[in-house]
Scaffold this active site. Sequence first.
Site, mmCIF file in Angstrom:
data_model
loop_
_atom_site.group_PDB
_atom_site.id
_atom_site.type_symbol
_atom_site.label_atom_id
_atom_site.label_comp_id
_atom_site.label_asym_id
_atom_site.label_seq_id
_atom_site.Cartn_x
_atom_site.Cartn_y
_atom_site.Cartn_z
ATOM 1 N N GLU A 261 28.003 44.847 34.962
ATOM 2 C CA GLU A 261 27.629 44.139 36.196
ATOM 3 C C GLU A 261 27.360 45.145 37.291
ATOM 4 O O GLU A 261 28.102 46.124 37.445
ATOM 5 C CB GLU A 261 28.763 43.240 36.714
ATOM 6 C CG GLU A 261 29.032 41.965 35.985
ATOM 7 C CD GLU A 261 30.163 41.192 36.666
ATOM 8 O OE1 GLU A 261 30.414 41.405 37.879
ATOM 9 O OE2 GLU A 261 30.805 40.384 35.974
ATOM 10 N N GLU A 315 25.684 31.235 42.622
ATOM 11 C CA GLU A 315 26.658 30.334 42.001
ATOM 12 C C GLU A 315 27.481 29.686 43.098
ATOM 13 O O GLU A 315 28.432 30.271 43.630
ATOM 14 C CB GLU A 315 27.529 31.105 41.012
ATOM 15 C CG GLU A 315 26.734 31.676 39.836
ATOM 16 C CD GLU A 315 27.578 32.513 38.897
ATOM 17 O OE1 GLU A 315 28.318 31.919 38.087
ATOM 18 O OE2 GLU A 315 27.499 33.756 38.991
ATOM 19 N N LYS A 318 31.585 29.336 43.110
ATOM 20 C CA LYS A 318 32.500 30.471 42.982
ATOM 21 C C LYS A 318 33.435 30.525 44.191
ATOM 22 O O LYS A 318 33.004 30.353 45.337
ATOM 23 C CB LYS A 318 31.719 31.783 42.870
ATOM 24 C CG LYS A 318 30.965 31.933 41.562
ATOM 25 C CD LYS A 318 30.458 33.343 41.344
ATOM 26 C CE LYS A 318 31.578 34.246 40.875
ATOM 27 N NZ LYS A 318 31.091 35.562 40.451
ATOM 28 N N GLU A 324 30.295 36.177 47.318
ATOM 29 C CA GLU A 324 30.481 35.913 45.895
ATOM 30 C C GLU A 324 29.497 34.872 45.372
ATOM 31 O O GLU A 324 29.189 34.833 44.180
ATOM 32 C CB GLU A 324 31.909 35.435 45.622
ATOM 33 C CG GLU A 324 32.978 36.482 45.837
ATOM 34 C CD GLU A 324 32.969 37.559 44.766
ATOM 35 O OE1 GLU A 324 32.487 37.290 43.654
ATOM 36 O OE2 GLU A 324 33.450 38.666 45.040
#
Length: 413
Positions: A261, A315, A318, A324
Amino acid sequence: MAERAWVVLALLGAVQLLRLPLAAPQSFIGINYGDVADNLPPPSSTARLIQSTTISKVRLYGTDPAVVSAFAGTGISLLLGAANGDIANLASSPAAAAAWVAAHIPASSPAVSTVSIGNEVLFADASLASQLVPAMQNLYSALPPNSSIKVSTVHAMDVLASSDPPSSGAFKPELDAALDPVLAFLSKTGSPFLINPYPYFAYLSDPRPETLAFCLFQPNAGRPDAGSGLTYTNMLDAMLDAVRAALDAKGYKDVEIVVAETGWPHKGDPDEAGATPENARAFVSGLVSHLRSLAGTPRVPGKSVDTYIFAVYDEDLKPGKGSERYFGLFQTSLTETYPTGLVRNGTAGLGPAVAPAQAPTSSVQPAPALPKPGQQPQVGVTLCYKLTIQAAAVSSACEFLSSVLIGHFRCCR
């Protein structure tokens, strides 16, 4: 005549090299496909989206059959994830690991390159640390004979006790009991060390303009490493070489590093410096250019490190800080969040997404169909953007060819 022929051949070669970054998949560029959201397009649409890019591999955090099967026949390889919650079962017996392999690894397509047992286990749950290698070993033994699938686990940069300068890279001594058996397993099986380096978080801890430039692959003065005599011009290289130094110090020079990542948020909370679309674009486009250059790192030059960029989509579910939820390179409409240089031929994505199947009603209009593979959206901006990229690329090729020809004729005087 001989010189003229040589010039023509050189020009043709330069043109062919020029075409590669815009169309051909790069084996060293991957992307993370997270699903902590309630608004994502169907997996089949996402698979087609990634096919429209030069991304060649996808990391999944699980083994959802609908997601895995969506990549069948695409030529895209998968890095599958066994969840932290699976570790105890996988470690319990070879039979449990064999059942997991039978249930989750496709017999033929899509291809699976690696299975990651857990994510940042050494910090997520200390009780699992002693079970990690038995789980990895059982799963590895359960793979079909002559399988090329690698088995590993993903680590946070927190496994390092020291990383600055990179030559001082060393693992935390308190992790030796858990980490040493992992490293021995990776070396024995030829599997990679998976790491999550994020220059963004390094910038948060030192939010100076010069640090931002260093993190975003932008021009900077460079940072010399007195221990190695090397100079670093970007944070990711420095982080990777710190990991390389730590592995070398343990005697595992044969274990390759893979970036599981890395990314940069395009939005965040007010107190999250640097989380902007401009910085995200600079980081991702700079990263892609750096990988395509095949420059490698100062400690390991000449070879790009396989890198999975985080992430396909934002997302929205999250937890944690705002950033995030905003790492997505693409919107759920299947268009780019910002230009990345990853979409083939400079197009802006597929858009719009095909909605999941639902019962027809008089108030719901069918979603527009996706373009066929290879079809360009009929948008003037797309054409201009494509021509701009091609013009810039041609200019670069001409500069390269000019330097080659000048050198040739000087040599032949």
